[in-house]
Design an enzyme around this catalytic site. Structure first.
Site, PDB file in Angstrom:
ATOM      1  N   ARG A  53       0.843  -1.184   0.000  1.00 55.71           N
ATOM      2  CA  ARG A  53       0.000   0.000   0.000  1.00 55.71           C
ATOM      3  C   ARG A  53       0.889   1.249   0.000  1.00 55.71           C
ATOM      4  O   ARG A  53       2.103   1.153   0.197  1.00 55.71           O
ATOM      5  CB  ARG A  53      -0.957   0.001   1.205  1.00 55.71           C
ATOM      6  CG  ARG A  53      -0.219  -0.330   2.477  1.00 55.71           C
ATOM      7  CD  ARG A  53      -0.334   0.579   3.645  1.00 55.71           C
ATOM      8  NE  ARG A  53      -0.267   1.967   3.423  1.00 55.71           N
ATOM      9  CZ  ARG A  53       0.852   2.689   3.490  1.00 55.71           C
ATOM     10  NH1 ARG A  53       2.031   2.107   3.707  1.00 55.71           N
ATOM     11  NH2 ARG A  53       0.832   3.982   3.330  1.00 55.71           N
ATOM     12  N   GLY A  54       0.220   2.395  -0.227  1.00 58.00           N
ATOM     13  CA  GLY A  54       0.969   3.637  -0.333  1.00 58.00           C
ATOM     14  C   GLY A  54       1.155   3.984  -1.804  1.00 58.00           C
ATOM     15  O   GLY A  54       1.377   3.091  -2.640  1.00 58.00           O
ATOM     16  N   ASP A 233      -2.370  10.835  -2.520  1.00 56.74           N
ATOM     17  CA  ASP A 233      -2.713   9.677  -3.346  1.00 56.74           C
ATOM     18  C   ASP A 233      -3.077  10.083  -4.768  1.00 56.74           C
ATOM     19  O   ASP A 233      -2.933   9.300  -5.700  1.00 56.74           O
ATOM     20  CB  ASP A 233      -3.835   8.886  -2.681  1.00 56.74           C
ATOM     21  CG  ASP A 233      -3.325   8.266  -1.401  1.00 56.74           C
ATOM     22  OD1 ASP A 233      -2.659   7.228  -1.470  1.00 56.74           O
ATOM     23  OD2 ASP A 233      -3.523   8.871  -0.323  1.00 56.74           O
ATOM     24  N   ASN A 243      -5.855  12.480  -0.071  1.00 56.61           N
ATOM     25  CA  ASN A 243      -4.926  11.756   0.811  1.00 56.61           C
ATOM     26  C   ASN A 243      -5.766  11.022   1.852  1.00 56.61           C
ATOM     27  O   ASN A 243      -7.001  11.162   1.909  1.00 56.61           O
ATOM     28  CB  ASN A 243      -3.924  12.717   1.469  1.00 56.61           C
ATOM     29  CG  ASN A 243      -2.746  11.966   2.075  1.00 56.61           C
ATOM     30  OD1 ASN A 243      -2.115  11.149   1.390  1.00 56.61           O
ATOM     31  ND2 ASN A 243      -2.439  12.211   3.331  1.00 56.61           N
TER      32      ASN A 243
HETATM   33  O1  MRU Z   1      -4.767   3.356   1.996  1.00 55.42           O
HETATM   34  P1  MRU Z   1      -3.307   3.530   1.910  1.00 55.42           P
HETATM   35  O2  MRU Z   1      -2.545   3.122   3.110  1.00 55.42           O
HETATM   36  O3  MRU Z   1      -2.738   2.993   0.628  1.00 55.42           O
HETATM   37  O4  MRU Z   1      -3.220   5.087   1.872  1.00 55.42           O
HETATM   38  C1  MRU Z   1      -2.452   5.752   1.022  1.00 55.42           C
HETATM   39  C2  MRU Z   1      -1.428   6.379   1.781  1.00 55.42           C
HETATM   40  O5  MRU Z   1      -0.411   5.777   1.979  1.00 55.42           O
HETATM   41  C3  MRU Z   1      -1.637   7.697   2.373  1.00 55.42           C
HETATM   42  O6  MRU Z   1      -2.780   8.352   2.036  1.00 55.42           O
HETATM   43  C4  MRU Z   1      -0.416   8.491   2.143  1.00 55.42           C
HETATM   44  O7  MRU Z   1      -0.396   9.572   2.980  1.00 55.42           O
HETATM   45  C5  MRU Z   1      -0.292   8.911   0.705  1.00 55.42           C
HETATM   46  S1  MRU Z   1       1.283   8.852   0.098  1.00 55.42           S
HETATM   47  C6  MRU Z   1       1.791   7.296   0.264  1.00 55.42           C
END
Ligand code: MRU
Length: 349
Positions: A53-54, A233, A243
């Site tokens: 994820r991320g 995101d 985000n």
């Molecule tokens: O749902 P996730 O853990 O994949 O969330 C995305 C993120 O990691 C965050 O929103 C993050 O702050 C964005 S940048 C990696």
């Protein structure tokens, strides 16, 4: 490369031949395990279930998955598989801008050959690493000695191929000897802050503490936070930013209290086809994530426990949109830009 676990360097996700290897993030911080994916369907499963994820890590794995589909189509003599795979990969995490960016690039390269698709996917992962390193350099210029910095979710190296975005400037500043302290929002419901960001900072020896998601505004009002940095995101062409859920209310608090609020993201997270944040789809995840929590008991056995009143349901939007006017600047691999259409078009050209 900064990622070091037990003295060994790792990327979060990488490809060897047509096999993809990745750090299983759902087990962290309690267990460090590398998993292997032999085909695009397994790679999709890893993205959907948040084993990976991320923003950048999802993008890299999506690119690898698309390349795996070209290889599978060639070895099975079934070209129809390619479009089916593309649709499946794109359905895994609908808000993630890097996912669509990588799939499009690898799909185009695959029109030439499966080998070109693999080369493109690997180039995307390499560029993600270099972009994040540069974000660290630019972001460091915003950090003074003694700064106390709040961050939300996990936009560290686990969320990218290496380095990370929001945490990359912190690693650079700390590496240069600046004294910093990090307030880590726990980031319910999946606790990426408490589990992943805290683990990363601990590995690097950076002083930090975990705070409840609801504590940020209070800390800011007490003069305990000098700046806030989060990742993104997906960023619309006017600077509105998707985000992790909870980012918007932090930005509102920061604006009201007069704390600088920065987003750190590579250009691969910008989606110029989205004119505003309203055009970014928001992923809704399972209510189980809100109603239950998972972690090891005293014997180390993983357990799932219910946190909420039995009989109640939950609503679980995974992201929110922070309007551009709440953002002090966006730290990219090409410098720090204002969250305006004018600056974004200029930097993305
Ligand atoms: O749902 P996730 O853990 O994949 O969330 C995305 C993120 O990691 C965050 O929103 C993050 O702050 C964005 S940048 C990696």
């Amino acid at each position: 490369m900064i990622v070091k676990v037990g003295g060994k360097h790792y990327r979060t996700v990488w490809m060897e031949g047509s096999s993809v290897f990745f750090i299983e993030q759902n087990l962290l911080p309690f267990e460090f395990r590398i998993e292997q994916s032999e085909n695009f369907a397994r790679s999709c499963h890893a993205i959907r279930t948040m084993q990976v994820r991320g923003a950048g890590a999802i993008g890299a794995l999506a690119g690898f998955a698309m390349a795996q589909a070209f290889v599978e189509a060639e070895t099975t003599g079934n070209p129809a598989l390619i479009l089916r795979a593309r649709a499946e990969i794109e359905s895994t995490r609908p808000t993630a801008g890097n996912l669509f960016f990588a799939v499009e690039k690898v799909y185009s390269a695959g029109q030439r050959s499966a080998g070109d698709a693999m080369a493109e996917a690997m180039a995307i992962a390499d560029k993600d690493t270099e972009d994040c390193r540069k974000i660290g350099e630019y972001g460091d210029s915003l950090i003074s000695d003694g700064f106390r910095i709040e961050t939300h979710c996990n936009a560290g190296w686990l969320a990218f191929v290496d380095y990370g975005t929001a945490l990359s400037p912190l690693y650079t500043a700390y590496g240069k000897g600046k004294r910093i302290f990090v307030y880590v929002d726990e980031t319910r419901p999946r606790s990426q802050g408490a589990r992943l960001t805290a683990w990363e900072l601990h590995q690097e020896g950076i002083p930090h503490t975990i705070i409840p998601d609801s504590a940020g505004a209070w800390l800011m009002s007490q003069g305990k936070v000098d700046m806030m940095i989060t990742g993104a995101d997906r960023i619309a062409s006017n600077g509105d930013t998707a985000n992790k859920i909870g980012t918007f209310e932090k930005a509102l608090a920061a604006k009201a209290i007069g704390i600088p609020f920065y987003i750190a993201a590579p250009l691969s997270t910008f989606d110029l086809k989205c004119p505003t944040g309203k055009d970014i789809p928001i992923e809704e995840r399972s209510q189980e994530e809100v109603l239950y929590a998972e972690g090891p008991d005293e014997s180390g056995t993983m357990r799932k426990i219910r946190l909420a009143s039995p009989g109640s349901s939950a609503f679980n939007p995974a992201f929110d949109i922070t309007p551009a006017e709440l953002i002090s600047g966006i730290i990219t691999e090409r410098g720090i830009v204002r969250a305006t259409r004018e600056d974004i078009i200029k930097v993305a050209r």
